[in-house]
Scaffold this motif. Sequence first.
Motif, mmCIF file in Angstrom:
data_model
loop_
_atom_site.group_PDB
_atom_site.id
_atom_site.type_symbol
_atom_site.label_atom_id
_atom_site.label_comp_id
_atom_site.label_asym_id
_atom_site.label_seq_id
_atom_site.Cartn_x
_atom_site.Cartn_y
_atom_site.Cartn_z
ATOM 1 N N TYR A 194 0.857 -1.186 0.000
ATOM 2 C CA TYR A 194 0.000 0.000 0.000
ATOM 3 C C TYR A 194 0.895 1.240 0.000
ATOM 4 O O TYR A 194 1.521 1.571 1.005
ATOM 5 N N SER A 195 0.959 1.883 -1.164
ATOM 6 C CA SER A 195 1.879 2.994 -1.357
ATOM 7 C C SER A 195 1.162 4.328 -1.203
ATOM 8 O O SER A 195 0.089 4.538 -1.790
ATOM 9 N N ALA A 196 1.764 5.223 -0.420
ATOM 10 C CA ALA A 196 1.184 6.550 -0.201
ATOM 11 C C ALA A 196 1.491 7.433 -1.413
ATOM 12 O O ALA A 196 2.508 8.127 -1.465
ATOM 13 N N ILE A 197 0.609 7.364 -2.397
ATOM 14 C CA ILE A 197 0.758 8.092 -3.658
ATOM 15 C C ILE A 197 -0.593 8.726 -3.985
ATOM 16 O O ILE A 197 -1.627 8.061 -3.912
ATOM 17 N N ALA A 201 -5.380 6.917 -6.256
ATOM 18 C CA ALA A 201 -5.400 6.451 -4.877
ATOM 19 C C ALA A 201 -6.822 6.367 -4.335
ATOM 20 O O ALA A 201 -7.730 7.063 -4.778
ATOM 21 N N VAL A 202 -6.980 5.497 -3.334
ATOM 22 C CA VAL A 202 -8.200 5.465 -2.541
ATOM 23 C C VAL A 202 -7.864 6.005 -1.158
ATOM 24 O O VAL A 202 -6.686 6.129 -0.785
ATOM 25 N N GLY A 223 8.023 12.472 -2.966
ATOM 26 C CA GLY A 223 7.118 11.335 -2.946
ATOM 27 C C GLY A 223 7.852 10.040 -3.236
ATOM 28 O O GLY A 223 9.066 9.939 -3.047
ATOM 29 N N LEU A 224 7.111 9.045 -3.718
ATOM 30 C CA LEU A 224 7.700 7.750 -4.027
ATOM 31 C C LEU A 224 8.135 7.677 -5.489
ATOM 32 O O LEU A 224 7.540 8.320 -6.356
ATOM 33 N N ASN A 235 -2.690 2.245 -4.309
ATOM 34 C CA ASN A 235 -2.215 3.524 -3.810
ATOM 35 C C ASN A 235 -3.210 4.062 -2.793
ATOM 36 O O ASN A 235 -4.431 3.926 -2.967
ATOM 37 N N ILE A 236 -2.697 4.680 -1.743
ATOM 38 C CA ILE A 236 -3.556 5.218 -0.699
ATOM 39 C C ILE A 236 -3.179 6.675 -0.426
ATOM 40 O O ILE A 236 -2.036 7.090 -0.642
ATOM 41 N N SER A 237 -4.155 7.446 0.046
ATOM 42 C CA SER A 237 -3.889 8.837 0.385
ATOM 43 C C SER A 237 -4.714 9.230 1.603
ATOM 44 O O SER A 237 -5.723 8.586 1.934
#
Length: 266
Positions: A194-197, A201-202, A223-224, A235-237
């Motif tokens: 789960y990447s913070a992008i 993203a959801v 960022g990544l 992707n998560i935000s």
Amino acid sequence: MENLNYISSSQNPKLKRILQLQEKSRNRKKESIFVVEGQREINLLLKANYSIEELYYCEAFHNKDNLARFLSKVKIHYSVSKEAYQKIAYRGSTEGIIATVKAKNHDLNKLEFKTNYPLILVAEAPEKPGNIGAILRTADAANVDAIIIANPKTDVYNPNIIRSSVGTVFTNQIALANSIDVIAYLKENQFEIYSAILQDAVSYLTPNYQSKCAIVVGTEADGLTNEWRLASTQNISIPMQGEIDSMNVSVATGILLFEAVRQRSI
């Protein structure tokens, strides 16, 4: 007769070596030795099975009731004069005790998990010691199973990281590797990523973190990297309510990790 375990001069070669280890990452890496100051930090590294090479103490600063307990755990130790000790003390308010410590191996293949569903934090290319220390403190508070620093830019045994982490650099299980190798490791071991992008993203509240998973954060500035965009399960935000679209990486890390902790406690 001269006391060989007493150091009175700041020009003593052993104290000069301590200063070099404090100031220069290349010296720490060459010797696989780093310097730790403070009673709490030394207690934590002993609990984490780090090996102390040498211990230096100043009776003018250190609590004598605790001194005997520390000395009983270390074979080589030196008493240092107040004037000489102040030259090597890294903190403004010292506790009168400093150790040189053997570094651990932080290879990915050294990671060990006590659960079938470990939670890993991956931080890509963090540079600021204060942020790294705060991330380590947060990871310790969340009791993650491991932290992986991908594409490391800063030596984890930097004195500023040790200080800002309040010793949690020792309480966390840490691995260091480049992002490509970290992604390969996670996929080979069947971790959800789960990447913070922000893109595609959801909300961070959407995924199920009760599985075997890694939460991945990048720097505020960059960022990544694209490798994580391609490798991500999702992707998560964190939805922003104000005018800006980002927050301090250590704060974001805390929000993401403790959502995983909340889900795992249900």
